[in-house]
Design an enzyme around this catalytic site. Structure first.
Site, PDB file in Angstrom:
ATOM      1  N   THR A  16       0.828  -1.207   0.000  1.00  9.51           N
ATOM      2  CA  THR A  16       0.000   0.000   0.000  1.00  9.51           C
ATOM      3  C   THR A  16       0.859   1.253   0.000  1.00  9.51           C
ATOM      4  O   THR A  16       1.977   1.244   0.549  1.00  9.51           O
ATOM      5  CB  THR A  16      -0.892   0.009   1.258  1.00  9.51           C
ATOM      6  OG1 THR A  16      -1.457   1.325   1.423  1.00  9.51           O
ATOM      7  CG2 THR A  16      -0.114  -0.298   2.520  1.00  9.51           C
ATOM      8  N   TYR A  65      -1.684   0.228  10.505  1.00  6.28           N
ATOM      9  CA  TYR A  65      -1.917  -0.466   9.234  1.00  6.28           C
ATOM     10  C   TYR A  65      -0.716  -0.306   8.300  1.00  6.28           C
ATOM     11  O   TYR A  65      -0.160  -1.281   7.777  1.00  6.28           O
ATOM     12  CB  TYR A  65      -3.191   0.063   8.569  1.00  6.28           C
ATOM     13  CG  TYR A  65      -3.324  -0.365   7.130  1.00  6.28           C
ATOM     14  CD1 TYR A  65      -3.500  -1.709   6.805  1.00  6.28           C
ATOM     15  CD2 TYR A  65      -3.245   0.560   6.087  1.00  6.28           C
ATOM     16  CE1 TYR A  65      -3.587  -2.115   5.482  1.00  6.28           C
ATOM     17  CE2 TYR A  65      -3.339   0.169   4.767  1.00  6.28           C
ATOM     18  CZ  TYR A  65      -3.510  -1.172   4.468  1.00  6.28           C
ATOM     19  OH  TYR A  65      -3.591  -1.569   3.155  1.00  6.28           O
TER      20      TYR A  65
END
Ligand code: UDP
Length: 332
Positions: free
Chosen positions: A125, A149
């Site tokens: 990501t 995250y």
């Protein structure tokens, strides 16, 4: 690759989810035997049914189950999408994020290394970059994730990079903002809770939720709203296939950004939705959302030179239109 070559079976971990299901669709279309491995905690059984692919129920942290599935299906390559992926939630339950995203990836890497399975395509990501100092973002940008995250994905990448010493070859694909849906409406985006901008805007138009809250009008951007790089999910799926074939041909692992190279603001998304739907978007201004960087978009050139991948969905309205088709008649 020659059409007469026998293609190796591919395990798609997290293949019942949004991006994984679209990648599984393209893998199947390209002639690979595909098996989906998913615990259905956030994925959809209906996506697997729509794909008409076998499902092995299991958790990525379950080494015995994972190993049995790798053996039973004679898996030769893996795509790994399974993860917890909500930035806000990760700040409340960080340990859970490290357990699933780092621990699960390490369990998978160990199972693959033990069996001599080398090719792995991994979902990473742009959150690994945090708020970038330099735009557009290249793979060399500083890694300064701002949420558990983002940290967990960066740590998982480092686990995979280290495992190259044991023969693993991992393509770590850093997605920017995944958007859109399968163009014929077979698959689409369905999260619970939904936190992503485009589905929220479309559901506000459909009257399925209250007016969209525009998080922050005072960012240092031309219209004061945040800028992101919205990349179509079918382009992401194509990149996974390209990365897989690069690895199967003996190519080395690496990290590649997947974006369009174009930045789009929240207000520009709203305008695109109004053009596509022909309806006004009910909306109101709201405070900034914690942790949102003002501006981030990709420099996708490295994926082009290493993998031969370039985005095809470069028209924002076409991307929004595919999401609109799904929003009006979601199958799950
Ligand atoms: N956003 C917004 N209202 C919402 C949801 C998102 O204004 O209800 C904004 C958010 O602040 C960000 C952009 O839309 O600037 C994209 O957010 P999303 O959650 O889709 O993706 P992210 O960039 O956080 O991964």
């Amino acid at each position: 690759m020659s059409a007469c070559l026998v293609k190796t079976p591919v395990l798609v971990i997290g293949g019942a989810g949004y991006i994984g299901s679209h990648a599984a669709f393209l893998l199947k279309q390209a002639g690979y035997p595909v098996v989906i491995y998913d615990n259905l905690s956030t994925g959809h059984i209906q996506a697997v049914q729509a794909l008409e692919l076998p499902l092995e129920l299991g958790d990525i942290r379950d080494a015995a189950r994972l190993g049995a599935v790798l053996d039973e299906h004679k898996i030769g390559a893996v795509m790994h999408f399974a993860a917890l992926a909500l930035v806000g939630e990760s700040t409340h339950f960080p340990a859970r994020y490290f357990d699933v995203n780092v621990g699960g990836t390490a369990t998978l890497a160990r199972a693959m290394c033990a069996r001599g399975i080398a090719p792995l395509v991994f979902s990473s990501t742009c959150a690994v970059y945090g708020a970038p100092e330099h735009l557009p973002v290249t793979e060399a940008n500083a890694k300064s994730p701002e949420s558990p995250y983002g940290h967990s994905k960066w740590m998982a990448e480092q686990v995979l990079e280290s495992c190259a010493a044991q023969g693993l070859r991992a393509a770590r694909l850093r997605y920017f903002n995944a958007a859109g849906a399968h163009p014929e409406g077979l698959l689409g985006e369905s999260h619970s809770p939904e936190t992503h901008l485009i589905p929220l805007v479309l559901q506000a138009v459909l009257g399925q939720r209250p007016p969209l809250q525009v998080f922050g009008r005072d960012y240092p951007t031309p219209d004061g709203t945040c800028i992101r790089d919205y990349i179509h999910v079918m382009d992401l799926a194509r990149a996974h296939l390209a990365a897989l074939e690069h690895l199967l041909a003996g190519g080395s692992g690496g990290a590649w950004n997947l974006g369009t190279g174009q930045g789009t603001s929240v207000l520009e998304i709203i305008q695109a939705v109004e053009r596509v739907t022909g309806q006004p978007v009910p909306r109101k201004d709201a405070p900034r959302r914690a942790g949102d960087p003002a501006r981030i978009w990709a420099h996708p050139a490295a994926a082009q030179s290493a993998l031969g991948w370039t985005p095809e969905w470069t028209d924002l309205d076409a991307t929004v239109e595919s999401a609109w088709r799904w929003a009006q008649s979601p199958k799950y």
